[in-house]
Write an enzyme that holds these catalytic residues in place. Structure first.
Site, PDB file in Angstrom:
ATOM      1  N   LYS A  82      38.452  32.222  42.077  1.00 11.87           N
ATOM      2  CA  LYS A  82      39.646  33.077  42.051  1.00 11.87           C
ATOM      3  C   LYS A  82      40.863  32.180  41.812  1.00 11.87           C
ATOM      4  CE  LYS A  82      41.529  37.049  44.615  1.00 11.87           C
ATOM      5  NZ  LYS A  82      41.219  38.089  43.612  1.00 11.87           N
ATOM      6  N   CYS A  83      41.076  31.862  40.559  1.00 11.11           N
ATOM      7  CA  CYS A  83      42.106  30.912  40.141  1.00 11.11           C
ATOM      8  C   CYS A  83      43.292  31.657  39.534  1.00 11.11           C
ATOM      9  CB  CYS A  83      41.509  29.937  39.124  1.00 11.11           C
ATOM     10  SG  CYS A  83      42.710  28.854  38.333  1.00 11.11           S
TER      11      CYS A  83
END
Length: 307
Positions: A160-161
């Protein structure tokens, strides 16, 4: 969401600072390259007090995302979990949305980030239904985006960047331009992946289907919770590749996610889904989910962490 500073304290690198003072340098690496990993977490108000939904699972995913990008978080998972509780508590929030974010700060501006410091921030604020209360009750209108999710050897979608969400922004903005409330994105091979910030389920003949993890989608924590809940209610859940046209033929379709929670979809590409409103299985899952987080039913899955 109307943005304000009602949550007056933000946790920054171990200190509580005033909302207005939670600032970073304009030349921080994250500003230029999107070098951040983050989580979205909800806390709910129920009769036992304020509870955070699947706190440990969210924190674990934050650390896993950081691992992919070689970001060494200078705290343990237990310390981050406690900092999240402390942030909710100090702001006296009964229910809220929580955003922990870890990012590369001010150091140098080459693509190589390793000499930049790692900063950690946790904020919390009141946030209602992401796609609106009316959408929660009657469903939302969405469209399939022309923007696709990246292939697995481009961006790791299980992480989850922050940078990944530029892809989501393109889909969301296109959806708004077309008069939709949200987008559905296809993967790099043209199969259904997820929404711009939500996972997706379709229901066919009483069976729930959701895209398998080779569809460039995030392994959502609410997604996993809905699978668990559906099985407990006696429904079969199947993970597999889903073709676009199955969206149109489904009896029901709904989004799941921390922000969206359980949001029914009433139309896709102007094609009415099922009866054109929240379907019975979506409603049952939605109601049971909220009954658990609001303390109306037993938390038999151990999802709730009380502040």
């Amino acid at each position: 969401m109307a943005w304000d500073d009602s949550a007056s304290k933000i946790w920054m690198d171990g200190n509580m600072v005033d909302w207005k003072d939670a600032k970073i340098h304009a030349l921080s690496h994250v500003v230029h390259y999107g070098t951040s990993v983050f989580e979205g977490i909800r806390a709910y108000d129920n009769k036992k007090g304020t509870c955070i939904f699947r706190l440990n699972e969210h924190v674990k995913r934050l650390f896993n995302s950081a691992k992919v990008y070689k970001i060494d978080i200078p705290y343990t998972q237990e310390e981050i979990a406690q900092a999240i509780r402390d942030t909710v508590k100090i702001n006296e929030l009964a229910s809220c949305y929580i955003r922990p974010v870890v990012f590369r700060g001010y150091g140098q501006l080459g693509v190589n980030p390793l000499s930049c410091p790692v900063n950690t921030v946790i904020a919390a604020w009141e946030w209602g239904s992401y796609l609106g209360e009316e959408g929660m009750a009657n469903g939302v209108d969405v469209g399939v985006s022309s923007w696709r999710k990246p292939a697995p050897d481009t961006f790791p979608t299980l992480a989850k960047c922050g940078a990944n969400y530029m892809n989501s922004q393109l889909a969301k903005l296109e959806a708004i331009d077309h008069g939709y409330e949200e987008a559905i994105m296809l993967d790099y091979e043209g199969h259904v992946s997820e929404g711009s910030g939500e996972n997706i389920f379709i229901i066919e003949d009483g069976v729930l289907y959701t895209p398998s993890m080779d569809s460039s989608n995030l392994k959502g924590i609410t997604r996993e919770s809905i699978k668990q809940l559906a099985n407990d209610l006696g429904y079969e859940v199947v993970e597999e590749r889903i073709s676009r046209e199955r969206l149109y033929f489904a009896d029901e379709v709904f989004f799941s996610g921390t922000a969206a929670e359980v949001t029914p979809i009433r139309s896709i590409d102007h094609k009415i889904i099922g009866a054109g409103k929240r379907g019975p299985i979506s409603e049952e899952l939605q109601k049971t989910f909220f009954d658990i987080v609001e303390g109306k039913k037993e938390d038999k899955f151990g999802w709730l962490d009380y502040v």
